[in-house]
Write a protein that holds these residues in place. Structure first.
Motif, PDB file in Angstrom:
ATOM      1  N   LEU A 197      -8.869  10.043   2.535  1.00 28.69           N
ATOM      2  CA  LEU A 197      -8.212   9.382   3.649  1.00 28.69           C
ATOM      3  C   LEU A 197      -6.865   8.832   3.208  1.00 28.69           C
ATOM      4  N   LYS A 198      -5.844   9.078   4.024  1.00 26.12           N
ATOM      5  CA  LYS A 198      -4.520   8.540   3.750  1.00 26.12           C
ATOM      6  C   LYS A 198      -4.017   7.794   4.983  1.00 26.12           C
ATOM      7  N   LEU A 199      -3.738   6.503   4.807  1.00 25.45           N
ATOM      8  CA  LEU A 199      -3.124   5.715   5.868  1.00 25.45           C
ATOM      9  C   LEU A 199      -1.626   5.712   5.583  1.00 25.45           C
ATOM     10  N   GLY A 200      -0.890   6.545   6.322  1.00 25.31           N
ATOM     11  CA  GLY A 200       0.530   6.705   6.040  1.00 25.31           C
ATOM     12  C   GLY A 200       1.404   5.652   6.671  1.00 25.31           C
ATOM     13  N   LEU A 201       0.940   5.086   7.788  1.00 23.89           N
ATOM     14  CA  LEU A 201       1.727   4.097   8.511  1.00 23.89           C
ATOM     15  C   LEU A 201       0.802   3.307   9.414  1.00 23.89           C
ATOM     16  N   GLY A 202       0.986   1.989   9.452  1.00 21.82           N
ATOM     17  CA  GLY A 202       0.221   1.184  10.396  1.00 21.82           C
ATOM     18  C   GLY A 202      -0.866   0.356   9.755  1.00 21.82           C
ATOM     19  N   SER A 203      -2.001   0.249  10.449  1.00 20.85           N
ATOM     20  CA  SER A 203      -3.038  -0.687  10.025  1.00 20.85           C
ATOM     21  C   SER A 203      -4.415  -0.217  10.459  1.00 20.85           C
ATOM     22  N   ILE A 204      -5.415  -0.787   9.776  1.00 22.33           N
ATOM     23  CA  ILE A 204      -6.817  -0.613  10.134  1.00 22.33           C
ATOM     24  C   ILE A 204      -7.443  -1.998  10.155  1.00 22.33           C
ATOM     25  N   GLU A 205      -8.065  -2.348  11.266  1.00 20.07           N
ATOM     26  CA  GLU A 205      -8.720  -3.660  11.324  1.00 20.07           C
ATOM     27  C   GLU A 205      -9.956  -3.688  10.433  1.00 20.07           C
ATOM     28  N   THR A 206     -10.840  -2.702  10.590  1.00 22.39           N
ATOM     29  CA  THR A 206     -12.046  -2.635   9.763  1.00 22.39           C
ATOM     30  C   THR A 206     -12.209  -1.227   9.219  1.00 22.39           C
ATOM     31  N   LEU A 207     -12.199  -1.116   7.905  1.00 17.50           N
ATOM     32  CA  LEU A 207     -12.464   0.152   7.221  1.00 17.50           C
ATOM     33  C   LEU A 207     -13.869   0.071   6.647  1.00 17.50           C
ATOM     34  N   LYS A 208     -14.760   0.920   7.157  1.00 18.10           N
ATOM     35  CA  LYS A 208     -16.159   0.903   6.726  1.00 18.10           C
ATOM     36  C   LYS A 208     -16.449   2.152   5.904  1.00 18.10           C
ATOM     37  N   ILE A 209     -16.871   1.945   4.665  1.00 21.65           N
ATOM     38  CA  ILE A 209     -17.272   3.058   3.817  1.00 21.65           C
ATOM     39  C   ILE A 209     -18.778   2.958   3.627  1.00 21.65           C
ATOM     40  N   GLU A 210     -19.509   3.857   4.285  1.00 19.13           N
ATOM     41  CA  GLU A 210     -20.958   3.824   4.213  1.00 19.13           C
ATOM     42  C   GLU A 210     -21.439   4.375   2.870  1.00 19.13           C
ATOM     43  N   ALA A 211     -22.729   4.239   2.626  1.00 25.98           N
ATOM     44  CA  ALA A 211     -23.283   4.704   1.346  1.00 25.98           C
ATOM     45  C   ALA A 211     -22.989   6.183   1.122  1.00 25.98           C
ATOM     46  N   GLY A 212     -23.016   6.961   2.199  1.00 24.73           N
ATOM     47  CA  GLY A 212     -22.721   8.386   2.095  1.00 24.73           C
ATOM     48  C   GLY A 212     -21.269   8.676   1.773  1.00 24.73           C
ATOM     49  N   GLY A 213     -20.398   7.673   1.902  1.00 23.29           N
ATOM     50  CA  GLY A 213     -18.988   7.839   1.605  1.00 23.29           C
ATOM     51  C   GLY A 213     -18.634   7.587   0.153  1.00 23.29           C
ATOM     52  N   LYS A 214     -19.647   7.427  -0.688  1.00 27.21           N
ATOM     53  CA  LYS A 214     -19.408   7.177  -2.106  1.00 27.21           C
ATOM     54  C   LYS A 214     -18.517   8.264  -2.705  1.00 27.21           C
ATOM     55  N   GLY A 215     -17.545   7.844  -3.524  1.00 29.65           N
ATOM     56  CA  GLY A 215     -16.629   8.775  -4.153  1.00 29.65           C
ATOM     57  C   GLY A 215     -15.381   9.063  -3.336  1.00 29.65           C
ATOM     58  N   SER A 216     -15.229   8.408  -2.200  1.00 25.01           N
ATOM     59  CA  SER A 216     -14.072   8.651  -1.341  1.00 25.01           C
ATOM     60  C   SER A 216     -12.783   8.185  -2.016  1.00 25.01           C
ATOM     61  N   LYS A 217     -11.703   8.834  -1.621  1.00 24.47           N
ATOM     62  CA  LYS A 217     -10.371   8.476  -2.102  1.00 24.47           C
ATOM     63  C   LYS A 217      -9.552   7.992  -0.914  1.00 24.47           C
ATOM     64  N   ILE A 218      -9.080   6.755  -1.006  1.00 21.28           N
ATOM     65  CA  ILE A 218      -8.328   6.156   0.090  1.00 21.28           C
ATOM     66  C   ILE A 218      -6.956   5.775  -0.434  1.00 21.28           C
ATOM     67  N   ASP A 219      -5.922   6.338   0.174  1.00 21.14           N
ATOM     68  CA  ASP A 219      -4.560   6.019  -0.229  1.00 21.14           C
ATOM     69  C   ASP A 219      -3.893   5.216   0.884  1.00 21.14           C
ATOM     70  N   LEU A 220      -3.409   4.037   0.529  1.00 21.93           N
ATOM     71  CA  LEU A 220      -2.767   3.142   1.484  1.00 21.93           C
ATOM     72  C   LEU A 220      -1.283   3.066   1.149  1.00 21.93           C
ATOM     73  N   ALA A 221      -0.453   3.655   1.992  1.00 22.21           N
ATOM     74  CA  ALA A 221       0.983   3.690   1.736  1.00 22.21           C
ATOM     75  C   ALA A 221       1.565   2.287   1.770  1.00 22.21           C
ATOM     76  N   SER A 222       2.694   2.117   1.122  1.00 22.18           N
ATOM     77  CA  SER A 222       3.373   0.828   1.110  1.00 22.18           C
ATOM     78  C   SER A 222       3.673   0.378   2.528  1.00 22.18           C
ATOM     79  N   GLY A 223       3.361  -0.877   2.821  1.00 17.53           N
ATOM     80  CA  GLY A 223       3.587  -1.431   4.146  1.00 17.53           C
ATOM     81  C   GLY A 223       2.394  -1.353   5.062  1.00 17.53           C
ATOM     82  N   THR A 224       1.360  -0.596   4.687  1.00 15.94           N
ATOM     83  CA  THR A 224       0.161  -0.505   5.516  1.00 15.94           C
ATOM     84  C   THR A 224      -0.781  -1.656   5.178  1.00 15.94           C
ATOM     85  N   THR A 225      -1.684  -1.960   6.114  1.00 18.05           N
ATOM     86  CA  THR A 225      -2.616  -3.064   5.907  1.00 18.05           C
ATOM     87  C   THR A 225      -4.009  -2.686   6.382  1.00 18.05           C
TER      88      THR A 225
END
Length: 300
Positions: A190-218
Motif C-alpha cells: 500500500l502506498k499513500l501518495g497524497l492525503g490522509s487516512i483516519e483509520t488504517l486497519k491491518i488485520e492478522a491476515g495482513g501480516k507482512g504488508s508494506k505500507i509507504d507513507l509519502a512525505s506530508g501524508t498522515t
C-alpha cells in the motif's frame, strides 16, 4: 423555508431532491425535517424519483473503448469487461445501486456519480479510478494493484477501502485523497501518495504488508494486528500494536501496545510501601521473542 433545520449530513441530498422536484415541502413550503413522513408522502417521493430518473434494472456490461455513460440510474451492476482495453470509461451524473465491477479497461472517471460498491478485479493492467465532484463510493474492494484517487470531491468520495486477496501483494495499491477507513485483510503493498487516512486497519491476515507513507501524508490511527513494515516520511499520530514485529522508518507520535504488549508491574506503579530490595516483576500477556524468533523466558 426551514432549511436551517435540516441536519448538515442531509442538506446536500435535500437540496438535490428539491432542485429535481422530488420534494417540494408541505403547503407552507416547509420540509419539517424532524417530523414524521406519512405513507402517502413517502409514496409520492418514490413515485417522483422513479418517474423522473432514467433508469435500467438490468446489469450493464461495458465492452467498447472510451465509453461515456451519463444521467442514468442503474439499479443493478455495471461491469467493465475484461476484454475492454481502452483508455477511459467515464460516468457522469449516474448512480449505481449495485456494484461497479472493474474487470478491464485503463481508467475510470466518476464525475458526480455515486456508487454503492466498487470492485477492482482487473488482473491485466493497473487501473486508475478517479472520483470527482459529488461521487460517493460507499465501499471499494480492491483485489489487484490499482490507483484510487479523489480529485476535487465535494462529499465523502472513497471513505472505505478494503484490500483483500493475493493480487494486492505483488502490485502496489496507490491512494490519493482523504480516506476514512482503509483495511488490509491480506498481505498487501500500500502506498499513500497524497492525503490522509483516519483509520488504517491491518488485520492478522495482513501480516507482512508494506505500507509507504509519502512525505506530508498522515494516518490518524494505525490499528495493527498483523506485523508490517512502514516506510516513508508520513506521520502516524497513534499506533495500536496488537502484535510485535512491525517496523517504522518514521516513528509514530504515540504507540499503545495493547492485548498483552503492555506489561503488568509488580509492585504496582506508584506503590509507596515496597521495600527497597523488592524485585520488580513485569508480566506480559504473550511471549516476548528475540530477533531469531525464540521466546525469552529468562528472569533478569
Amino acid at each position: 423555508k426551514d432549511s436551517t433545520s435540516i441536519a448538515n449530513w442531509a442538506l446536500d441530498g435535500a437540496k438535490k431532491c428539491y432542485q429535481k422536484g422530488y420534494m417540494a415541502g408541505d403547503h407552507n413550503k416547509k420540509f419539517n425535517p424532524t417530523g414524521n413522513l406519512t405513507r402517502a408522502e413517502a409514496v409520492k417521493i418514490i413515485e417522483s424519483i422513479l418517474s423522473g430518473e432514467k433508469r435500467t434494472k438490468n446489469d450493464v456490461t461495458i465492452q467498447a473503448e472510451n465509453q461515456v455513460l451519463s444521467d442514468m440510474l442503474y439499479t443493478g451492476n455495471v461491469v467493465i469487461s475484461a476484454g475492454n482495453t481502452g483508455n477511459t470509461v467515464t460516468l457522469t451524473n449516474c448512480r449505481i445501486l449495485g456494484t461497479l465491477q472493474v474487470n478491464g479497461g485503463g481508467a475510470v472517471l466518476l464525475n458526480n456519480t455515486g456508487v454503492n460498491n466498487l470492485a477492482m478485479n482487473n488482473t491485466a493492467t493497473e487501473m486508475n479510478v478517479t472520483a470527482k465532484g459529488d461521487s460517493p463510493v460507499n465501499h471499494a474492494l480492491v483485489s489487484y494493484g490499482c490507483t484510487l484517487e479523489e480529485s476535487g470531491v465535494t462529499g465523502p468520495g472513497l471513505p472505505k477501502v478494503t484490500l483483500s486477496g493475493t493480487g494486492v501483494k505483488s502490485k502496489d495499491v496507490k491512494l490519493f485523497g482523504a480516506f476514512t477507513t482503509v483495511t488490509l485483510a491480506n498481505e498487501a503493498s500500500l502506498k499513500l501518495g497524497l492525503g490522509s487516512i483516519e483509520t488504517l486497519k491491518i488485520e492478522a491476515g495482513g501480516k507482512g504488508s508494506k505500507i509507504d507513507l509519502a512525505s506530508g501524508t498522515t494516518v490518524a490511527v494505525a490499528d495493527i494486528s498483523g506485523a508490517s513494515n512502514f516506510t516513508g516520511k508520513g506521520v502516524i499520530a497513534k499506533a495500536y500494536l496488537r502484535v510485535s514485529g512491525s517496523t517504522f522508518e518514521t516513528a509514530p507520535l504515540s504507540i499503545d501496545g495493547q492485548n498483552g504488549l503492555v506489561p503488568t508491574m509488580t509492585p504496582a506503579h506508584g506503590s509507596s510501601n515496597a521495600a527497597v530490595n523488592t524485585d520488580i516483576k513485569l508480566t506480559f500477556g504473550e511471549a516476548l521473542r528475540n530477533t531469531s524468533g525464540g521466546s525469552l523466558t529468562t528472569s533478569y
